[in-house]
Design an enzyme around this catalytic site. Structure first.
Site, short mmCIF file in Angstrom:
data_model
loop_
_atom_site.label_atom_id
_atom_site.label_comp_id
_atom_site.label_asym_id
_atom_site.label_seq_id
_atom_site.Cartn_x
_atom_site.Cartn_y
_atom_site.Cartn_z
N GLY A 1 0.79 -1.21 0.00
CA GLY A 1 0.00 0.00 0.00
C GLY A 1 0.82 1.27 0.00
CD GLN B 1 7.21 3.91 3.93
OE1 GLN B 1 8.19 3.42 3.38
NE2 GLN B 1 7.11 5.21 4.17
CG HIS C 1 4.21 3.60 12.68
ND1 HIS C 1 4.81 4.59 13.43
CD2 HIS C 1 2.88 3.84 12.74
CE1 HIS C 1 3.88 5.40 13.89
NE2 HIS C 1 2.70 4.96 13.51
CG ASP D 1 5.36 8.69 12.32
OD1 ASP D 1 6.01 9.18 11.38
OD2 ASP D 1 4.31 8.04 12.15
CD GLU E 1 6.21 33.77 -2.97
OE1 GLU E 1 7.28 34.37 -2.77
OE2 GLU E 1 5.09 34.32 -2.99
#
Length: 347
Positions: A39, A41, A123, A207, A247
């Site tokens: 999916g 990673q 993770h 994270d 920008e």
């Protein structure tokens, strides 16, 4: 390990110079790396490892994602398997499903974790919040993580460009006595620029804070606030979007990434420089209490509980689509679609 001075603090990092790709290949030469999940990673990590010469297979249920894996060159019956067969064949199990999907599949994965195998994460969520997830690895397997500091798409894109994302790595359980070198070898294999050491708890708390903060949650909130103020004061959608998002993303952030914010402040107009210097501290002071509440919510486990509860509901996808629709159909991001279509490289 190399010792690097990060803003006055000495830290140890692993670089490609001291742990080259050839060494990583040697460490993992007898391993079958089974990537479970294709999916977010999964594609970037598996394709990078494959291109780097590692023995990689993918485990994925049949469907659209399975078909994508086939399109990416994974061969059914040779390098692409149903999840159970990949778990059986693999000696390093890369558990790269979403946190909610990991909870659901964990009993199956655990049944294939025979002594001597390794369990790899990107993770620390599942293991850190084991009381909530039920993910408790057997004592006779190595458990470690490599967490690239970016999306799987960015990991792959930078690899193809000959670059690399930085990654964190952590050892949770060293049953074999070789978990550390295997972990670092995996980090080099997936295309990391350099690796900094952490632990599962620190990885997940930083994270979750980052995702909800400056990486996605806070930046969208700041974009929306400035855009709405400009629109309320008579500026057109194109002007409001260009001065708020375009920008920043197309011009300034690439330069900040290359040279740092201090360089940007020193190399803009004196008017912009004065304004930025005068206003960054008020923005810091206004948002720091929000970040403190956010971090405490992560630290307490509240955010993990919310993620597990909501993401495990049967109608999660339908509710998610409604929330994403709000972003997608907002005037700001509709304006963004139009602005992006006018970029010179698209003409």
């Amino acid at each position: 390990m190399a010792t690097i001075n990060f803003g006055g603090v000495e830290e140890n990092v692993v670089t490609r110079e001291e742990f080259p790709l050839e060494k990583a290949r040697e460490v993992l030469k007898d391993e079958v790396i089974a990537v479970i999940g294709y999916g977010v990673q999964g594609p970037g990590q598996s394709l990078n490892m494959r291109d780097n010469g590692f023995n990689v297979i993918v485990g994925q249920r049949k469907g659209k994602t399975y078909d994508k894996a086939v399109q990416d060159g994974w061969v059914p019956g040779e390098t692409l398997f149903e999840i159970e067969e990949a778990l059986e064949r693999g000696t390093i199990i890369c558990f790269l499903l979403s946190d909610a999907a990991q909870i659901e599949l964990w009993p199956t994965v655990k049944s294939y974790l025979k002594p001597g195998k390794s369990l790899y994460f990107s993770h620390g969520f599942g293991v850190t919040y084991k009381e909530k997830t039920g993910i408790i690895p057997p004592a006779d397997v190595d458990v470690f993580l490599v967490a690239p500091k970016g999306s799987g798409t960015s990991l792959r894109r930078l690899f193809v460009e000959g670059k690399g994302l930085n990654s964190s790595f952590a050892i949770y359980q060293d049953a074999s006595g070789h978990a550390r070198e295997k972990c670092i070898a995996m980090g080099i294999g997936v295309g990391s620029g350099y690796l900094f050491e952490t632990d599962f708890y620190k990885e997940v708390t930083s994270d979750l804070t980052g995702e909800r903060g400056t990486l996605m949650g806070a930046i969208q909130g700041i974009f929306a606030a400035q855009y709405e103020v400009l629109r309320a004061n008579g500026h057109s959608p194109s002007e409001a979007f260009n001065e708020t998002v375009e920008e920043l993303t197309q011009s300034l952030m690439p330069l900040v990434a290359e040279n740092g914010m201090d360089w940007m402040y020193a190399n803009c107009s004196t008017t912009a420089q004065r304004g930025a210097l005068d206003w960054w501290k008020p923005f810091r002071d206004a948002t720091k209490p929000v970040f403190e509440r956010l971090y405490n919510s992560v630290k307490s486990g509240e955010q993990a509980e919310i993620s597990i509860t909501r993401n495990s509901q049967s109608d999660y996808r339908e509710k998610l689509e409604e929330e994403l629709k709000e972003l997608r159909e907002s005037e700001m991001w509709k304006a963004g679609t139009a602005v992006r279509s006018l970029r010179p490289e698209r003409s």
